[in-house]
Enzyme design. Structure first.
Site, PDB file in Angstrom:
ATOM      1  N   ASN A  41      -6.733   1.600   2.690  1.00  0.00           N
ATOM      2  CA  ASN A  41      -7.456   2.856   2.907  1.00  0.00           C
ATOM      3  C   ASN A  41      -7.009   3.922   1.900  1.00  0.00           C
ATOM      4  O   ASN A  41      -7.794   4.772   1.503  1.00  0.00           O
ATOM      5  CB  ASN A  41      -7.199   3.362   4.332  1.00  0.00           C
ATOM      6  CG  ASN A  41      -7.729   2.403   5.388  1.00  0.00           C
ATOM      7  OD1 ASN A  41      -8.560   1.545   5.095  1.00  0.00           O
ATOM      8  ND2 ASN A  41      -7.270   2.539   6.616  1.00  0.00           N
ATOM      9  N   GLU A  46       0.851  -1.196   0.000  1.00  0.00           N
ATOM     10  CA  GLU A  46       0.000   0.000   0.000  1.00  0.00           C
ATOM     11  C   GLU A  46       0.884   1.242   0.000  1.00  0.00           C
ATOM     12  O   GLU A  46       1.998   1.227   0.548  1.00  0.00           O
ATOM     13  CB  GLU A  46      -0.896  -0.006   1.252  1.00  0.00           C
ATOM     14  CG  GLU A  46      -1.760   1.249   1.367  1.00  0.00           C
ATOM     15  CD  GLU A  46      -2.874   1.142   2.419  1.00  0.00           C
ATOM     16  OE1 GLU A  46      -2.958   0.111   3.126  1.00  0.00           O
ATOM     17  OE2 GLU A  46      -3.661   2.098   2.516  1.00  0.00           O
ATOM     18  N   GLU A  73      -6.484  -9.165   3.471  1.00  0.00           N
ATOM     19  CA  GLU A  73      -5.647  -8.519   4.502  1.00  0.00           C
ATOM     20  C   GLU A  73      -5.690  -9.407   5.734  1.00  0.00           C
ATOM     21  O   GLU A  73      -6.768  -9.627   6.295  1.00  0.00           O
ATOM     22  CB  GLU A  73      -6.166  -7.126   4.863  1.00  0.00           C
ATOM     23  CG  GLU A  73      -5.877  -6.088   3.812  1.00  0.00           C
ATOM     24  CD  GLU A  73      -6.233  -4.669   4.261  1.00  0.00           C
ATOM     25  OE1 GLU A  73      -6.097  -4.361   5.467  1.00  0.00           O
ATOM     26  OE2 GLU A  73      -6.652  -3.891   3.393  1.00  0.00           O
ATOM     27  N   GLU A  85     -12.620  -1.949   2.088  1.00  0.00           N
ATOM     28  CA  GLU A  85     -13.278  -1.752   3.400  1.00  0.00           C
ATOM     29  C   GLU A  85     -14.364  -0.678   3.353  1.00  0.00           C
ATOM     30  O   GLU A  85     -14.357   0.255   4.173  1.00  0.00           O
ATOM     31  CB  GLU A  85     -12.231  -1.428   4.476  1.00  0.00           C
ATOM     32  CG  GLU A  85     -11.273  -2.570   4.715  1.00  0.00           C
ATOM     33  CD  GLU A  85     -10.375  -2.410   5.946  1.00  0.00           C
ATOM     34  OE1 GLU A  85     -10.322  -1.311   6.520  1.00  0.00           O
ATOM     35  OE2 GLU A  85      -9.744  -3.419   6.341  1.00  0.00           O
ATOM     36  N   TYR A  89      -7.109  -8.791  11.484  1.00  0.00           N
ATOM     37  CA  TYR A  89      -5.841  -8.601  12.204  1.00  0.00           C
ATOM     38  C   TYR A  89      -6.065  -9.001  13.656  1.00  0.00           C
ATOM     39  O   TYR A  89      -7.134  -8.747  14.207  1.00  0.00           O
ATOM     40  CB  TYR A  89      -5.413  -7.132  12.169  1.00  0.00           C
ATOM     41  CG  TYR A  89      -5.133  -6.596  10.789  1.00  0.00           C
ATOM     42  CD1 TYR A  89      -3.899  -6.801  10.188  1.00  0.00           C
ATOM     43  CD2 TYR A  89      -6.100  -5.862  10.090  1.00  0.00           C
ATOM     44  CE1 TYR A  89      -3.623  -6.296   8.923  1.00  0.00           C
ATOM     45  CE2 TYR A  89      -5.830  -5.355   8.820  1.00  0.00           C
ATOM     46  CZ  TYR A  89      -4.593  -5.579   8.245  1.00  0.00           C
ATOM     47  OH  TYR A  89      -4.324  -5.080   6.993  1.00  0.00           O
TER      48      TYR A  89
HETATM   49  O1  AHR Z   1      -3.184  -2.724   6.122  1.00  0.00           O
HETATM   50  C1  AHR Z   1      -3.428  -1.541   6.824  1.00  0.00           C
HETATM   51  C2  AHR Z   1      -4.862  -1.036   6.691  1.00  0.00           C
HETATM   52  O2  AHR Z   1      -5.711  -1.925   7.352  1.00  0.00           O
HETATM   53  C3  AHR Z   1      -5.412  -0.977   5.291  1.00  0.00           C
HETATM   54  O3  AHR Z   1      -5.087   0.211   4.648  1.00  0.00           O
HETATM   55  C4  AHR Z   1      -6.888  -1.065   5.521  1.00  0.00           C
HETATM   56  O4  AHR Z   1      -7.549  -1.652   4.442  1.00  0.00           O
HETATM   57  C5  AHR Z   1      -7.025  -1.849   6.808  1.00  0.00           C
HETATM   58  O5  AHR Z   1      -7.863  -1.218   7.710  1.00  0.00           O
END
Ligand code: AHR
Length: 497
Positions: A72, A27, A292, A173, A244
């Site tokens: 993002n 990113e 992700e 997202e 995550y």
């Molecule tokens: O990977 C970091 C961020 O986590 C990404 O930009 C977003 O898609 C997610 O919230």
């Protein structure tokens, strides 16, 4: 000693492993691109400014596909800003990460980098501040051979041949209020459907991913997927999952049990896809793109301070989680969960690749090294291709703060084309080794050829530029007695037959 038993049979299979489950993510965030993959002044930079040391570490991982350019970031990105002569490219404020983007790297540069890395590109279009029109122009620019406005512009910008990008994300997202141009499920479902249609009319060889929930913790989780898919099921191929985990309260057993949540997440989203399929009397199956996933929490506090001190900087050291040994165990468990669900998870991208919550770290002007989490990913990517075998696993179980009946040992197994069977196993117990009984049925009782172990006595041990090998895998003697193998306490294991 804890006990577990694993039964494998060549006739019990989950599915072929789609190699794209070993994908990654780059990113325009922090130092992932600038001083990560790209640093023109670096002594090891190639003629295009790409760091050769980073490319080497990426190539070793064997990354089949890389998601780009966000995240993002993509929800406010104008892709046309990052094409053409570099000196004419505008500097823009990126509202997602409160930084300034120079646009020095765009689609041309990234596709060149990906070719050098041996990876395909998975490109995300902006469905936040932009829409279907810009998305279809971008597909034309990237994939149309020539003879149209956008494809001829690509040629004039130096790429005679199309980039041939086959997999596209329909935004990022879009359920999150933190996203530029976030939408309700219905609003997004409609836009995603129209964008998908127009992108596929431009190039009918592409596949597209609709945004699912950004986490299981979202209030709209479930309802979001159902509504979105009800609007765009016919025109999309995958729905995304993002997840995550973290260990902010220093509860390692609970942290290592987080994959119970991941398993539920995957099965729930697959069920919702199938519910929409049923309601629509469709024959097509929509699969999952876990685009992700990782551990992310170490850098939260630091990032808050950094944003206060230096808003609108470029290449700020954001999201620079320094991963410890227990993070590598969780990453191993996440890979095991992905492999066990290979029938539905066809794409997965560890977020991200360099510096930003990443397996690879760099110092500007300095070295590049592998974080702890690099190792399970490398093992799975290089030895986990073929057929994912059904693991009939019985294991002692424990309860943690948030999860019940957590198996002490978790495992996945893959049979490669050449017949080699590889078992990936984690012993979650922090104190005791586990005795794993392997019943290989139709494979016969072959002795393992190799047993690789990743272990450290300190779950908080980390790799740094000065001590890059503090946590690294070692090959141990293959001791299989009566079909039993010992997995050390707190260990990631790769056992090959
Ligand atoms: O990977 C970091 C961020 O986590 C990404 O930009 C977003 O898609 C997610 O919230």
């Amino acid at each position: 000693m804890k006990k577990a038993k694993l039964i494998l049979d060549r006739d019990y299979i989950v599915s072929a492993v789609d190699p794209r489950i070993y994908g990654s993510f780059v990113e325009h965030l922090g130092r992932c691109v600038y001083t990560g993959i790209y640093e023109p002044g670096h002594p090891l930079a190639d003629e295009s400014g790409f760091r050769r040391d980073v490319l080497e570490l990426v190539k070793k991982l064997g990354v089949p596909i890389v998601r780009y350019p966000g995240g993002n970031y993509v929800s406010g990105f104008r892709w046309e800003d990052a094409i053409g002569p570099k000196e004419n490219r505008p500097r823009r404020l990126d509202l997602a990460w409160k930084t300034t983007e120079t646009n020095e790297v765009g689609i041309h540069e990234f596709c060149e980098w990906a070719r050098k890395a041996g990876s395909d590109v998975m490109y995300a279009v902006n469905l936040g501040t932009r829409g279907p029109e810009d998305a279809r122009n971008l597909v034309e620019y990237a994939n149309h051979p020539g003879g149209s406005f956008w494809s001829d512009l690509r040629k004039r910008n130096g790429a005679a041949d199309p980039f041939g990008i086959k997999l596209w994300c329909l935004g990022n997202e879009m359920d999150g209020p933190w996203q530029m141009g976030s939408k309700t499920a219905y609003e997004y479902g409609r836009v995603a459907n129209e964008a998908a249609k127009m992108m596929k009319w431009t190039d009918d060889s592409i596949e597209v991913v609709a945004c699912g929930s950004s986490s299981t913790t979202m209030k709209t989780f479930g309802e979001w997927e159902y509504t979105v898919l009800s609007e765009c099921y016919e025109n999309v191929d995958y729905v995304s999952l993002h997840r995550y985990y973290g260990n902010p309260h220093n509860d390692t057993p609970d942290f290592l049990a987080s994959t119970m949540d991941l398993e539920d997440f995957i099965r729930t989203v697959a069920a919702i896809c199938d519910a929409v399929k049923g309601r629509k009397h469709a024959s097509k199956q929509v699969n999952l793109s876990l685009d992700e996933w990782n551990v992310w929490y170490h850098s939260h506090e630091q990032d808050e301070q950094l944003h206060k001190r230096e808003p609108w900087g470029t290449a700020l050291p954001l999201l620079e989680d320094v991963y410890n040994f227990e993070d590598a165990l969780l990453v191993g468990l996440m890979l095991i969960t992905i492999l066990k669900n290979a029938d539905r998870v066809k794409v997965a991208c560890m977020a991200q690749l360099v510096n930003v919550i990443a397996p690879i770290m760099t110092r500007p002007g300095g070295g590049a090294w592998a974080q702890t989490i690099y190792w399970p990913l490398l093992h799975a990517s290089t030895m986990g291709r073929g057929i994912s075998l059904k693991t009939v696993l019985t294991s002692e179980k424990t309860d943690t703060k948030h999860y019940n009946d957590v198996p002490v040992v978790d495992a996945a197994a893959v049979q490669a084309k050449d017949g080699t069977v590889t078992v990936f196993a984690v012993n979650r117990d922090l104190e005791e080794p586990a005795e794993l009984t392997l019943d290989l049925r139709s494979f016969g009782l072959a002795a393992p050829k190799k047993h690789i172990v990743l272990h450290h006595d300190n779950v908080n041990a980390v790799n740094t530029e000065d001590r890059p090998e503090e946590v690294k895998p070692v090959e141990v003697p293959c001791r299989l007695e009566d079909g039993k193998l010992i997995l050390p306490a707190a260990s990631w294991n790769v056992i090959r037959f």
